[in-house]
Design a protein around this motif. Sequence first.
Motif, short mmCIF file in Angstrom:
data_model
loop_
_atom_site.label_atom_id
_atom_site.label_comp_id
_atom_site.label_asym_id
_atom_site.label_seq_id
_atom_site.Cartn_x
_atom_site.Cartn_y
_atom_site.Cartn_z
N MET A 69 -5.13 6.14 1.37
CA MET A 69 -6.19 6.98 1.77
C MET A 69 -7.63 6.27 1.21
O MET A 69 -8.68 6.46 1.73
CB MET A 69 -6.36 8.51 1.02
CG MET A 69 -5.00 9.13 1.71
SD MET A 69 -4.95 10.74 0.72
CE MET A 69 -3.15 11.21 1.33
N TYR A 70 -7.48 5.35 0.30
CA TYR A 70 -8.82 4.69 -0.27
C TYR A 70 -9.32 3.69 0.82
O TYR A 70 -10.52 3.69 0.97
CB TYR A 70 -8.31 3.70 -1.36
CG TYR A 70 -8.17 4.35 -2.71
CD1 TYR A 70 -9.26 5.22 -3.10
CD2 TYR A 70 -7.15 4.45 -3.32
CE1 TYR A 70 -9.07 5.92 -4.36
CE2 TYR A 70 -7.08 5.20 -4.52
CZ TYR A 70 -8.09 5.79 -5.13
OH TYR A 70 -7.99 6.33 -6.28
N TYR A 71 -8.51 3.32 1.79
CA TYR A 71 -8.95 2.70 2.87
C TYR A 71 -9.91 3.10 3.78
O TYR A 71 -10.62 2.53 4.76
CB TYR A 71 -7.85 1.76 3.49
CG TYR A 71 -7.07 1.19 2.40
CD1 TYR A 71 -7.66 -0.36 2.15
CD2 TYR A 71 -5.63 1.27 2.33
CE1 TYR A 71 -6.79 -0.90 0.96
CE2 TYR A 71 -4.97 0.48 1.43
CZ TYR A 71 -5.62 -0.58 0.86
OH TYR A 71 -5.00 -1.48 -0.12
N ASP A 72 -9.96 4.62 3.90
CA ASP A 72 -10.68 5.35 4.61
C ASP A 72 -12.18 5.07 4.47
O ASP A 72 -13.28 5.39 5.02
CB ASP A 72 -10.37 6.89 4.41
CG ASP A 72 -9.04 7.24 5.04
OD1 ASP A 72 -8.63 6.28 5.86
OD2 ASP A 72 -8.52 8.26 4.79
N LEU A 73 -12.57 4.48 3.16
CA LEU A 73 -13.81 4.44 2.60
C LEU A 73 -14.36 3.04 2.94
O LEU A 73 -15.64 2.89 2.95
CB LEU A 73 -13.85 4.55 1.01
CG LEU A 73 -13.63 5.69 0.28
CD1 LEU A 73 -13.17 5.50 -1.16
CD2 LEU A 73 -14.05 7.02 0.67
N ALA A 74 -13.79 1.96 3.45
CA ALA A 74 -14.09 0.77 3.53
C ALA A 74 -14.68 0.67 4.93
O ALA A 74 -14.60 1.34 5.88
CB ALA A 74 -12.64 -0.13 3.80
N VAL A 75 -15.62 -0.44 4.79
CA VAL A 75 -16.41 -0.87 6.24
C VAL A 75 -15.41 -1.05 7.19
O VAL A 75 -15.44 -0.75 8.40
CB VAL A 75 -17.45 -1.82 5.96
CG1 VAL A 75 -18.12 -2.65 7.09
CG2 VAL A 75 -18.49 -1.52 4.74
N SER A 76 -14.63 -2.11 7.03
CA SER A 76 -13.38 -2.40 7.92
C SER A 76 -12.34 -2.99 7.09
O SER A 76 -12.66 -3.94 6.14
CB SER A 76 -13.99 -3.44 8.77
OG SER A 76 -12.73 -3.79 9.69
N VAL A 77 -11.23 -2.81 7.21
CA VAL A 77 -10.01 -3.23 6.79
C VAL A 77 -8.92 -3.13 7.49
O VAL A 77 -8.22 -2.24 8.19
CB VAL A 77 -9.68 -2.34 5.27
CG1 VAL A 77 -9.47 -0.82 5.54
CG2 VAL A 77 -8.78 -3.18 4.37
N ALA A 78 -8.20 -4.28 7.64
CA ALA A 78 -7.05 -4.63 8.33
C ALA A 78 -5.75 -4.60 7.36
O ALA A 78 -4.73 -4.07 7.83
CB ALA A 78 -7.20 -5.95 9.41
N SER A 79 -5.76 -5.16 6.30
CA SER A 79 -4.66 -5.34 5.31
C SER A 79 -4.72 -4.08 4.53
O SER A 79 -5.64 -4.05 3.77
CB SER A 79 -4.54 -6.64 4.69
OG SER A 79 -3.73 -6.67 3.81
N LYS A 80 -3.50 -3.46 4.42
CA LYS A 80 -3.58 -2.28 3.44
C LYS A 80 -2.49 -2.17 2.51
O LYS A 80 -1.49 -1.52 2.92
CB LYS A 80 -3.75 -0.88 4.34
CG LYS A 80 -4.81 -0.79 5.32
CD LYS A 80 -4.67 0.43 6.05
CE LYS A 80 -6.00 0.54 7.30
NZ LYS A 80 -6.03 1.86 7.87
N PRO A 81 -2.55 -3.13 1.95
CA PRO A 81 -1.38 -3.20 0.78
C PRO A 81 -1.32 -1.57 -0.17
O PRO A 81 -2.26 -0.93 -0.25
CB PRO A 81 -2.04 -4.09 -0.25
CG PRO A 81 -2.77 -5.01 0.43
CD PRO A 81 -3.75 -4.07 1.31
#
Length: 263
Positions: free
Chosen positions: A232-244
């Motif tokens: 769910m942290y990746y929802d904050l990102a500008v853009s992120v393809a890799s989500k470890p």
Amino acid sequence: MPTLTILFEGLCCFVDPEGQLDGVVRRAVFQDRSQHQDDPHFTYVEFYRSDFDENANGVWAPDLSDYYDRFNYTYQHVKAKNVRIALANRILSAPPLTILPSFHEMIPKLSQVSPTFLGIQSSYLLPKIGSGRVGAYFDITAGVLSAGPAEQFRTRFSPEFHWPARHLGQWAQLELQIEDESPLLLVYDLATDAPRPLVFKPGTNLITIGNQTEMDVAGIPPTEDTPGHFGMYYDLAVSVASKPLPVSDELGLGTGCIPSSWR
């Protein structure tokens, strides 16, 4: 000078505003989970039952009959959504903010977890975050920021980038010296800017702001690992393809619901 410790538990990201916010050196962002309809997390403020001042004028009171025990301590909390949480007391701590090594070592950094994490969306760096963007946020201007006790198990991220396998902090914590014997929190509705006060008795020195599930709050270990919660942290990102995601060799509370930092 009374000392107040604020614990940050569960899904909370510490954003570095890089000088963009006057006087704010870190912003603790608790995400809004409404876009994940089946997600059981909620944002709350928790305290020892005996510390809450139910007799204060205009106080925002929890249901005084609704309390619970966790590890032999009795707590209460109020649920808060779409809010800004602020400490109304004058802070006496100096220098403005000290970040201890434990924070850097045990609170995973998204920029070191994911090779494609470039930063936080600009909407989280505004002087006031807009309504509907977060569950809650808390601006840090002073104090000592550190990690809580280490989890008993080591956590690694898969696929691994620059963050090595290690013990993570069970929570992050901010220690402050305040002017008053009685802490006062103001919880502002982001839609109306109306504050609700949480007043505590003299001598109160521990308050928790969390973003967890009912099982987490109750201290019940999960029946299975929940590494996907970290995603769910990746929802904050500008853009992120890799989500470890975090992976532990042992089942333990908090594997996926751990505080993080964006750099």
